[in-house]
Design a protein around this motif. Structure first.
Motif, short mmCIF file in Angstrom:
data_model
loop_
_atom_site.label_atom_id
_atom_site.label_comp_id
_atom_site.label_asym_id
_atom_site.label_seq_id
_atom_site.Cartn_x
_atom_site.Cartn_y
_atom_site.Cartn_z
N LEU A 131 31.99 -48.55 -20.42
CA LEU A 131 32.96 -48.14 -20.19
C LEU A 131 34.15 -48.86 -19.54
N LEU A 132 35.32 -48.57 -19.81
CA LEU A 132 36.47 -49.37 -19.44
C LEU A 132 37.19 -48.61 -18.65
N ALA A 133 37.52 -49.21 -17.48
CA ALA A 133 38.42 -48.62 -16.33
C ALA A 133 39.79 -49.37 -16.04
N PHE A 134 40.82 -48.51 -16.42
CA PHE A 134 42.08 -48.96 -16.31
C PHE A 134 42.51 -48.52 -14.78
N ASP A 135 43.01 -49.31 -14.14
CA ASP A 135 43.76 -49.22 -12.59
C ASP A 135 44.91 -49.88 -12.34
N GLY A 136 45.53 -49.29 -11.33
CA GLY A 136 46.59 -49.91 -10.81
C GLY A 136 47.60 -48.71 -10.38
N PRO A 137 48.85 -49.05 -10.21
CA PRO A 137 49.47 -50.26 -10.38
C PRO A 137 49.50 -51.01 -9.01
N SER A 138 50.00 -52.29 -9.00
CA SER A 138 49.87 -52.97 -7.74
C SER A 138 50.93 -54.03 -7.82
N ARG A 139 51.31 -54.68 -6.71
CA ARG A 139 52.40 -55.73 -6.77
C ARG A 139 51.97 -56.91 -7.27
N ALA A 140 50.77 -57.25 -7.09
CA ALA A 140 50.03 -58.50 -7.45
C ALA A 140 49.95 -58.52 -8.92
N HIS A 141 49.72 -57.29 -9.54
CA HIS A 141 49.53 -57.41 -10.89
C HIS A 141 50.66 -56.49 -11.91
N HIS A 142 51.83 -56.48 -11.21
CA HIS A 142 52.93 -55.83 -11.89
C HIS A 142 53.26 -56.14 -13.09
N ALA A 143 52.98 -57.56 -13.38
CA ALA A 143 53.48 -58.21 -14.53
C ALA A 143 52.57 -57.99 -15.90
N THR A 144 51.23 -57.52 -15.56
CA THR A 144 50.54 -56.89 -16.72
C THR A 144 50.14 -55.60 -16.72
N ASP A 145 50.39 -54.74 -15.56
CA ASP A 145 50.22 -53.33 -15.68
C ASP A 145 51.03 -52.89 -16.61
N TRP A 146 52.02 -53.14 -16.87
CA TRP A 146 53.13 -52.00 -17.83
C TRP A 146 52.32 -52.09 -19.16
N ARG A 192 25.89 -47.15 -18.88
CA ARG A 192 25.94 -46.96 -17.44
C ARG A 192 26.76 -48.16 -16.64
N VAL A 193 27.48 -48.95 -17.32
CA VAL A 193 28.11 -50.09 -16.75
C VAL A 193 29.67 -49.67 -17.01
N ILE A 194 30.33 -49.69 -15.89
CA ILE A 194 31.98 -49.49 -15.80
C ILE A 194 32.52 -50.77 -15.31
N LEU A 195 33.48 -51.30 -16.42
CA LEU A 195 34.04 -52.38 -16.13
C LEU A 195 35.53 -52.22 -15.54
N GLY A 196 35.99 -52.63 -14.40
CA GLY A 196 37.15 -52.12 -13.74
C GLY A 196 38.11 -53.30 -13.92
N HIS A 197 39.49 -52.85 -13.76
CA HIS A 197 40.67 -54.00 -13.60
C HIS A 197 40.80 -54.78 -15.23
N LEU A 198 40.54 -54.09 -16.23
CA LEU A 198 40.61 -54.64 -17.54
C LEU A 198 42.24 -55.10 -17.88
N ASN A 199 43.22 -54.01 -17.33
CA ASN A 199 44.32 -54.20 -17.37
C ASN A 199 45.16 -55.48 -16.86
N ARG A 200 44.38 -55.97 -15.85
CA ARG A 200 44.86 -57.17 -15.25
C ARG A 200 44.51 -58.49 -16.19
N PHE A 201 44.04 -58.29 -17.30
CA PHE A 201 43.72 -59.43 -18.36
C PHE A 201 44.05 -58.91 -19.61
N PRO A 202 45.30 -58.32 -20.19
CA PRO A 202 45.54 -57.59 -21.39
C PRO A 202 45.01 -58.35 -22.73
N ASP A 203 43.87 -58.50 -22.89
CA ASP A 203 43.48 -59.31 -24.09
C ASP A 203 42.91 -58.16 -24.81
#
Length: 307
Positions: free
Chosen positions: A217-232, A193-204
């Motif tokens: 549950l793991l939510a991957f979101d984007g893209p954004s200018r601020a997180h472009h370096a990790t979104d890919w 019942r817990v959804i974790l957002g923005h995990l792509n911004r810390f690609p560990d």
């Protein structure tokens, strides 16, 4: 005794999870914060155009993670949904303290935060009559402060009263395990019942696997200018998790947080999830898993046997 069937609570009423269709599981039609001066998502016309563009790209549903006190415009969501044909799920909850004035937080402490969440989930947001379908809260950068613990404690109480899922903003993708220790350990919320957002911004990837193993549950979101370096790196994370057997726990969202990020204002916006992210993921993990993330997983995440 037969349990109630699971339903997704949209702004036009409860629906079967399968009817959610292709879903942007984390986005914003409206958002206002002192942290984003001059970039407010405040235009109803722009929201309607963005939803229409998303619908034209094949989208069916959008889950708006904008919580209490950040310009949700709940009263406008039903007409937007009806006019564009896009199903919308609204949120209750509270973001980090930086998004609010000290006075407004004091008022919330006095009136009772969990009570507010429950009321917005069961009766409606303000006088709009629109019921929220999830609770949004937020962690901090590599840790949880007192405000985060307060809001998550209230979210857990509201979850127990209603069954609503809890969606968590992870600051730059961090503190996922701290969140799970609090919500699922101390506060006994079921991990699914817990959804974790923005995990792509810390690609560990090791951290991602730990969170999935815990049952969240793991939510991957984007893209954004601020997180472009990790979104890919997001497709690599999805492939790693899918190979480990966690494909049924993954969600996809756009997370449009500024006016300039909307597709109708020259940004990638909501359509990019389907026109850009989907084909990239299909090449990485295949069309079947990508479709699962956009449809079945979203229905499972937001479908609730409401109490």
């Amino acid at each position: 005794m037969t349990s109630a069937p699971e339903k997704v609570r949209t702004v036009l009423g409860d629906i079967n999870p399968a009817d959610l269709g292709v879903c942007d599981a984390h986005d914003h039609l409206f958002l206002r914060s002192p942290q984003l001066p001059g970039q407010e998502l405040d235009s109803v016309d722009a929201a309607a155009e963005e939803l229409a563009a998303f619908r034209a790209a094949g989208g069916v549903s959008v889950v708006q993670w904008t919580p209490h006190g950040m310009g949700r415009h709940a009263e406008r969501l039903p007409e937007l949904s009806g006019a564009t044909g896009v199903r919308i799920v609204a949120a209750t909850g509270l973001h980090q303290a930086a998004h609010y004035t000290p006075e407004s937080l004091e008022r919330l402490r006095a009136q009772g935060l969990a009570e507010l969440f429950v009321r917005e989930l069961t009766e409606g947001i303000g006088h709009s009559g629109v019921r929220a379908g999830l609770i949004k809260v937020a962690g901090g950068f590599h840790g949880l402060d007192g405000h985060a613990r307060w809001t998550m404690t209230a979210a857990a109480e509201a979850h127990r009263a209603t069954g609503a899922p809890i969606a968590v903003h992870l600051e730059l993708g961090t503190a996922a395990l701290d969140v799970l220790d609090l919500l699922c350990g101390e506060l006994a919320v079921a991990p699914h019942r817990v959804i974790l957002g923005h995990l792509n911004r810390f690609p560990d990837l090791a951290l991602h696997h730990q969170a999935a193993e815990a049952g969240a549950l793991l939510a991957f979101d984007g893209p954004s200018r601020a997180h472009h370096a990790t979104d890919w790196r997001m497709p690599d994370a999805v492939r790693s998790l899918a190979d480990a057997g966690f494909g049924d726990r993954l969600l996809l969202g756009g997370d449009t947080t500024t006016a300039g990020a909307r597709s109708v204002c020259g940004g990638p916006g909501m359509p990019h999830l389907l026109r850009g992210v989907r084909p990239r993921l299909e090449r990485a993990v295949g069309a079947e898993l990508t479709e699962l993330m956009l449809t079945v997983n979203a229905g499972r995440a937001f479908g609730v046997a409401w109490r």
